[in-house]
Write a protein that holds these residues in place. Structure first.
Motif, PDB file in Angstrom:
ATOM      1  N   ILE A  33       8.291  -2.193   4.734  1.00  0.00           N
ATOM      2  CA  ILE A  33       8.432  -1.409   3.503  1.00  0.00           C
ATOM      3  C   ILE A  33       9.637  -0.494   3.623  1.00  0.00           C
ATOM      4  N   ASN A  39       7.789  -5.127  -0.821  1.00  0.00           N
ATOM      5  CA  ASN A  39       7.352  -4.037  -1.682  1.00  0.00           C
ATOM      6  C   ASN A  39       5.864  -3.824  -1.457  1.00  0.00           C
ATOM      7  N   TRP A  42       0.453  -1.802  -5.356  1.00  0.00           N
ATOM      8  CA  TRP A  42       0.264  -0.567  -6.100  1.00  0.00           C
ATOM      9  C   TRP A  42      -0.637   0.384  -5.322  1.00  0.00           C
ATOM     10  N   ALA A  45       1.254   1.929  -2.429  1.00  0.00           N
ATOM     11  CA  ALA A  45       2.206   2.905  -2.962  1.00  0.00           C
ATOM     12  C   ALA A  45       1.489   4.212  -3.310  1.00  0.00           C
ATOM     13  N   GLU A  49       2.060   7.944  -1.682  1.00  0.00           N
ATOM     14  CA  GLU A  49       2.258   9.113  -2.537  1.00  0.00           C
ATOM     15  C   GLU A  49       1.308  10.234  -2.142  1.00  0.00           C
ATOM     16  N   ALA A  56       5.490   8.185  -5.648  1.00  0.00           N
ATOM     17  CA  ALA A  56       5.844   6.899  -5.044  1.00  0.00           C
ATOM     18  C   ALA A  56       7.192   6.395  -5.538  1.00  0.00           C
ATOM     19  N   LEU A  60       9.935   5.310  -2.765  1.00  0.00           N
ATOM     20  CA  LEU A  60      10.239   3.888  -2.637  1.00  0.00           C
ATOM     21  C   LEU A  60      11.522   3.470  -3.335  1.00  0.00           C
TER      22      LEU A  60
END
Length: 76
Positions: A33, A39, A42, A45, A49, A56, A60
């Motif tokens: 990452i 990636n 969700w 991520a 966060e 995020a 990212l």
């Protein structure tokens, strides 16, 4: 590379392994990452966060490409 993510982790004194363990993924996946080779989902991520306390989208964000120098531009 995702320099903001890397710099944030290092500034806070965490290793990749520590962050990966806290957010529930492997160290290898976390490294990928950071290197922008994959990636995160969700869910991952959102865990990043929450862990870092930074949106995020900021963590990212990909490093913007360097603009072409004047010498390398082609004028038509």
């Amino acid at each position: 590379m995702r320099r903001y993510l890397i710099n944030t982790r290092k500034t806070l004194g965490y290793t990749q392994e520590q962050v990966a363990k806290e957010i529930g993924i492997s160290q290898r996946a976390y490294s990928m990452i950071e290197l922008n080779q994959i990636n995160p989902s969700w869910e991952v991520a959102q865990r990043l966060e929450k862990f870092f306390g930074i949106p995020a989208g900021e963590l990212l964000a990909e490093e913007p490409e360097q603009p072409a120098s004047q010498e390398n531009r082609r004028w038509t």
